[in-house]
Scaffold this motif. Structure first.
Motif, PDB file in Angstrom:
ATOM      1  N   GLY A 116       0.806  -1.208   0.000  1.00 40.06           N
ATOM      2  CA  GLY A 116       0.000   0.000   0.000  1.00 40.06           C
ATOM      3  C   GLY A 116       0.838   1.256   0.000  1.00 40.06           C
ATOM      4  N   MET A 117       0.133   2.373   0.051  1.00 39.77           N
ATOM      5  CA  MET A 117       0.753   3.693   0.021  1.00 39.77           C
ATOM      6  C   MET A 117       0.122   4.548   1.111  1.00 39.77           C
ATOM      7  N   ASP A 118       0.977   5.264   1.844  1.00 41.89           N
ATOM      8  CA  ASP A 118       0.523   6.228   2.841  1.00 41.89           C
ATOM      9  C   ASP A 118       1.059   7.603   2.490  1.00 41.89           C
ATOM     10  N   LEU A 119       0.273   8.628   2.787  1.00 35.06           N
ATOM     11  CA  LEU A 119       0.772   9.992   2.783  1.00 35.06           C
ATOM     12  C   LEU A 119       1.081  10.354   4.236  1.00 35.06           C
ATOM     13  N   VAL A 120       2.328  10.630   4.503  1.00 34.32           N
ATOM     14  CA  VAL A 120       2.791  10.903   5.861  1.00 34.32           C
ATOM     15  C   VAL A 120       3.025  12.401   6.010  1.00 34.32           C
ATOM     16  N   LEU A 121       2.371  13.000   6.990  1.00 29.89           N
ATOM     17  CA  LEU A 121       2.470  14.423   7.259  1.00 29.89           C
ATOM     18  C   LEU A 121       3.232  14.633   8.557  1.00 29.89           C
ATOM     19  N   THR A 122       4.125  15.612   8.576  1.00 28.52           N
ATOM     20  CA  THR A 122       4.838  15.965   9.792  1.00 28.52           C
ATOM     21  C   THR A 122       4.699  17.459  10.049  1.00 28.52           C
ATOM     22  N   GLY A 123       5.102  17.872  11.259  1.00 33.59           N
ATOM     23  CA  GLY A 123       5.191  19.283  11.580  1.00 33.59           C
ATOM     24  C   GLY A 123       3.985  19.834  12.305  1.00 33.59           C
ATOM     25  N   PRO A 124       3.990  21.139  12.586  1.00 37.37           N
ATOM     26  CA  PRO A 124       2.859  21.774  13.278  1.00 37.37           C
ATOM     27  C   PRO A 124       1.536  21.609  12.551  1.00 37.37           C
ATOM     28  N   GLN A 125       1.577  21.402  11.209  1.00 42.13           N
ATOM     29  CA  GLN A 125       0.341  21.235  10.450  1.00 42.13           C
ATOM     30  C   GLN A 125      -0.485  20.044  10.928  1.00 42.13           C
ATOM     31  N   THR A 126       0.156  19.057  11.580  1.00 39.13           N
ATOM     32  CA  THR A 126      -0.566  17.876  12.044  1.00 39.13           C
ATOM     33  C   THR A 126      -1.414  18.149  13.275  1.00 39.13           C
ATOM     34  N   GLY A 127      -1.072  19.176  14.068  1.00 37.64           N
ATOM     35  CA  GLY A 127      -1.778  19.447  15.309  1.00 37.64           C
ATOM     36  C   GLY A 127      -1.393  18.535  16.456  1.00 37.64           C
ATOM     37  N   ILE A 128      -0.417  17.627  16.245  1.00 36.01           N
ATOM     38  CA  ILE A 128      -0.045  16.670  17.279  1.00 36.01           C
ATOM     39  C   ILE A 128       0.562  17.362  18.495  1.00 36.01           C
ATOM     40  N   SER A 129       1.445  18.326  18.281  1.00 29.48           N
ATOM     41  CA  SER A 129       2.076  18.999  19.413  1.00 29.48           C
ATOM     42  C   SER A 129       1.053  19.750  20.257  1.00 29.48           C
ATOM     43  N   GLY A 130       0.084  20.395  19.613  1.00 28.55           N
ATOM     44  CA  GLY A 130      -0.976  21.073  20.353  1.00 28.55           C
ATOM     45  C   GLY A 130      -1.826  20.093  21.134  1.00 28.55           C
ATOM     46  N   PHE A 131      -2.108  18.943  20.529  1.00 32.10           N
ATOM     47  CA  PHE A 131      -2.889  17.910  21.219  1.00 32.10           C
ATOM     48  C   PHE A 131      -2.136  17.411  22.453  1.00 32.10           C
TER      49      PHE A 131
END
Length: 303
Positions: A116-131
């Motif tokens: 398969g194929m995944d699109l992997v996103l990193t950085g502040p755009q993910t909202g992970i750090s805020g979460f």
């Protein structure tokens, strides 16, 4: 948000109906992993969550031909330095990660294949750090230093392809040895080899998928499984040639081999099921002083 929209657009293009006929939902799989459930620290591969939605021809509960059984996969993960307030100069940077993928599970002779194929996103755009900040505030945990979050791995969108081939060997009616080889190119590029011993119908029937962080197998389409306990033991080792989470520009030297070992137990009743497992993750870069242990859980309720 533009990266999120791009991810959805690309995956929608891949997910056009095939000649397998109308698809129905075959099941959902999910796994939550965190080091608070393992060695009780908050460092490195500290947390991950994966959700899989399986679609295929009605009546299917296992792998078919390529493209018949499709898995829509969502993943979220956070990687941190060992200290969120005063990281060592040679420690890794914070990374917030989201992924959106489309995978197919099928057979070729005795081989069980997944690709398969995944699109992997990193950085502040993910909202992970805020979460993470909100969760730490809610539970009274140590708050990340703003400088740590400001220095996190930046915004990127990385197509990532993965393929796995496994060859199950039945050791008994309820025990299977399942060696596998896996290759990935993209956000991290590696070749991995390993195996799992699956004991009980909870893992030897239905369709299982592999979590990227821990290597744990978790269930999607569950088939005609009975009730009771099932067990999993596994280990693997990978040669990693590239990691966007450990950029060479930061001065990191990847370890020659990245090892994992895992064990889990699952209970399945008529209407309730639960899984708990532990995974030891070896060092990923030369300056990492030790490995770590993650705990993984999954709860199933059938109504």
């Amino acid at each position: 948000m533009r990266a999120f929209a791009l991810a959805l657009a690309v995956l929608t293009c891949f997910a056009q109906p095939s000649q397998a006929g109308d698809r129905v939902t075959l099941g959902f799989g999910r796994l939550f992993s965190n080091d608070y459930l393992g060695d009780n620290h908050d460092r490195w591969r500290t947390g991950a969550y994966v959700v899989s939605w399986l679609r295929g021809p009605a009546g299917t509960d296992t792998r078919g031909e390529f493209g018949e059984v499709l898995e829509y996969r969502f993943g979220a993960a956070m990687i941190t330095p060992a200290s969120l307030t005063a990281p060592a100069a040679d420690d890794r940077r914070y990374a917030g990660i989201l992924s959106f993928g489309l995978h197919s599970h099928f057979t070729r002779g005795a081989l069980e294949l997944s690709t398969g194929m995944d699109l992997v996103l990193t950085g502040p755009q993910t909202g992970i750090s805020g979460f993470q900040e909100e969760m730490h505030k809610l539970f009274g945990a140590t708050m990340p230093d703003p400088a740590v979050l400001a220095n996190q791995i930046p915004d990127r969108v990385m197509p990532t392809a993965v393929v796995e081939a496994a060859h199950p060997f039945a050791l008994s009616p309820s025990t299977t040895l399942r060696p596998f080889i896996e290759a990935q190119a993209g956000a991290e590029t590696f070749v991995r080899i390993g195996g799992d011993v699956l004991i009980g119908a909870g893992f030897t029937q239905g369709l299982v998928m592999r979590d990227g962080t821990t290597g744990m197998l978790y269930q999607g389409a569950r088939g005609q499984m009975g009730t009771g306990l099932s067990f999993l033991l596994g280990a693997d080792v990978a040669h990693v040639s590239h990691s966007a989470y450990l950029p060479a520009s930061d001065g990191h030297e990847l370890t020659d081999m990245r090892a994992r070992a895992r064990a889990g137990v699952q209970y399945r009743g008529e209407r309730f099921g639960a899984f708990y497992g532990l995974t030891w993750l070896g060092e990923e870069f030369e300056a990492q002083p030790t490995g770590q242990v993650l705990g993984s859980i999954n709860i199933q309720l059938n109504f």
